[in-house]
Design an enzyme around this catalytic site. Structure first.
Site, PDB file in Angstrom:
ATOM      1  N   CYS A  72      35.425  32.573  57.712  1.00  0.00           N
ATOM      2  CA  CYS A  72      35.780  31.435  56.874  1.00  0.00           C
ATOM      3  C   CYS A  72      35.406  30.108  57.533  1.00  0.00           C
ATOM      4  O   CYS A  72      35.085  29.134  56.839  1.00  0.00           O
ATOM      5  CB  CYS A  72      37.268  31.460  56.535  1.00  0.00           C
ATOM      6  SG  CYS A  72      38.340  31.556  57.977  1.00  0.00           S
TER       7      CYS A  72
ATOM      8  N   HIS B 221      42.771  30.542  57.942  1.00  0.00           N
ATOM      9  CA  HIS B 221      41.756  30.459  56.891  1.00  0.00           C
ATOM     10  C   HIS B 221      41.365  29.006  56.699  1.00  0.00           C
ATOM     11  O   HIS B 221      42.207  28.122  56.523  1.00  0.00           O
ATOM     12  CB  HIS B 221      42.278  31.027  55.567  1.00  0.00           C
ATOM     13  CG  HIS B 221      41.276  30.897  54.450  1.00  0.00           C
ATOM     14  ND1 HIS B 221      40.089  31.603  54.430  1.00  0.00           N
ATOM     15  CD2 HIS B 221      41.273  30.115  53.332  1.00  0.00           C
ATOM     16  CE1 HIS B 221      39.407  31.285  53.346  1.00  0.00           C
ATOM     17  NE2 HIS B 221      40.104  30.376  52.663  1.00  0.00           N
TER      18      HIS B 221
ATOM     19  N   ASN C  80      36.447  26.396  48.385  1.00  0.00           N
ATOM     20  CA  ASN C  80      37.064  27.522  49.084  1.00  0.00           C
ATOM     21  C   ASN C  80      36.180  28.763  48.943  1.00  0.00           C
ATOM     22  O   ASN C  80      35.795  29.150  47.834  1.00  0.00           O
ATOM     23  CB  ASN C  80      38.452  27.786  48.493  1.00  0.00           C
ATOM     24  CG  ASN C  80      39.288  28.694  49.373  1.00  0.00           C
ATOM     25  OD1 ASN C  80      38.769  29.516  50.121  1.00  0.00           O
ATOM     26  ND2 ASN C  80      40.602  28.571  49.265  1.00  0.00           N
TER      27      ASN C  80
END
Length: 354
Positions: free
Chosen positions: A14, A119, A134
């Protein structure tokens, strides 16, 4: 929306997706971020060694795993900060009291990096609109100016750490295009896991629907086969019955022309008709003799018709006579002769005495 660069989640990378979505290009790979993390680990080791290689703090530090990366692909905020430093960008904690005192409206910023439970994801302004980039989403999510402050406040309440990206971001095609136009989003993107579950559910429904339609289609075929079988059996029975009936008619007309009924026919008659003595065997007669006797029989019946008009058999005799005069076929004459034979009780025609 296609012009916006958006890396989707792969493994635990991520941090890589967050940086590339922020910079709008494939600027960093796991190898490059790992190199930055190892440099940070070495710098920390050297600082800890200043207190002595035999110190408890140094030994404890050496035994611990790296705090800047792990085998899953996670990278720390220090790695992200150093990676952005290459582009002259820096991070300021949006949640900090120092930044809140400045009272800067979030809409006037250019980008934010958000983190929660390891994250990372980016919220960036492209053109004149804000987008949630995202990597867990199926695509960029449009955020209105009025909703931006509420969105960030919601993230804070959920425990997210939010960093403001300061500095000049590199130029990108999406920013140039969206400076001239504004986009509208009719349907919000879903989470990747949710989208995959919906696809699986839809696929299973399709398979179930196909199986159901196949079963539905096969049922009429089975009914049609059974129906055809029943029709074939019915026709077969009818053909057998017709053949039996024709055989009975032929035997009856032969017996009637000889002046009596055979014993095998008498058993099926409603009443018993005695056989006449002197009856010859039908099988011994030639076709010509049968034809002559049949002709004599019908001529005799024509004469009887005038003598028995008052009898109840008048209509039947007329019917047979009319049929013979009008050219009835052989089957019709056989049926008529059999009926007369039954009605008259096997009366022996006078023509046969001659």
């Amino acid at each position: 929306m296609e012009v916006i660069f958006h890396e989707k989640q792969e493994g635990s990378l991520c941090a890589q997706h967050c940086l590339n979505n922020l910079l709008q290009g494939e600027y960093f790979s796991p190898v490059e971020l790992s190199s930055i993390a190892m440099q940070l680990d070495e710098q920390e080791r050297m600082r800890m060694a200043e207190g002595g290689l035999s110190s408890t703090e140094y030994r404890t530090f050496i035994q611990q795993p790296s705090g800047n990366m792990d085998d899953s692909g996670f990278f720390s905020i220090q790695v992200i900060s150093d990676a952005l430093g290459v582009w002259g960008l820096e991070l300021i904690l949006f949640n900090s009291p120092e930044y809140q005192i400045l009272g800067i409206d979030p809409i006037n910023e250019r980008a934010f990096i958000c983190n929660y439970k390891e994250h990372w994801f980016t919220v960036r302004k492209l053109g004149k609109q804000w987008f949630n980039l995202n990597s867990l989403l199926t695509g960029p999510e449009l955020i209105s100016d009025t909703y931006l402050a509420l969105f960030l406040a919601q993230l804070q309440q959920e425990g997210y750490s939010i960093f403001v990206v300061k500095g000049d971001l590199p130029d990108c095609e999406a920013d140039q295009i969206l400076q001239m136009i504004r986009v509208q989003q009719m349907q919000r993107p879903r989470l990747i896991g949710e989208d995959a579950a919906l696809r699986d559910q839809s696929s299973q429904s399709s398979v179930t629907g196909v199986e159901g339609s196949q079963l539905y289609d096969e049922s009429p075929m089975m009914d049609e086969d059974e129906e055809n079988l029943q029709k074939a059996l019915t026709l077969s029975r009818q053909q057998i019955d017709m053949e039996d009936e024709e055989a009975d008619l032929r035997r009856a007309i032969q017996l009637s022309m000889q002046g009596g009924h055979r014993s095998e026919y008498t058993e099926t008659s409603p009443c018993s008709v005695p056989q006449t003595s002197g009856t010859s065997n039908p099988g011994s007669l030639s076709q010509e003799e049968l034809r002559q006797r049949r002709q004599l029989y019908f001529e005799n019946q024509n004469q009887i018709k005038h003598e028995q008009r008052s009898d109840g058999n008048n209509a039947t005799t007329d019917s047979v006579n009319t049929g013979a005069d009008s050219g009835m076929n052989e089957e019709d004459m056989l049926r008529a002769a059999m009926k007369i034979s039954l009605d008259t009780g096997g009366t022996k025609p006078e023509a046969q005495d001659k």
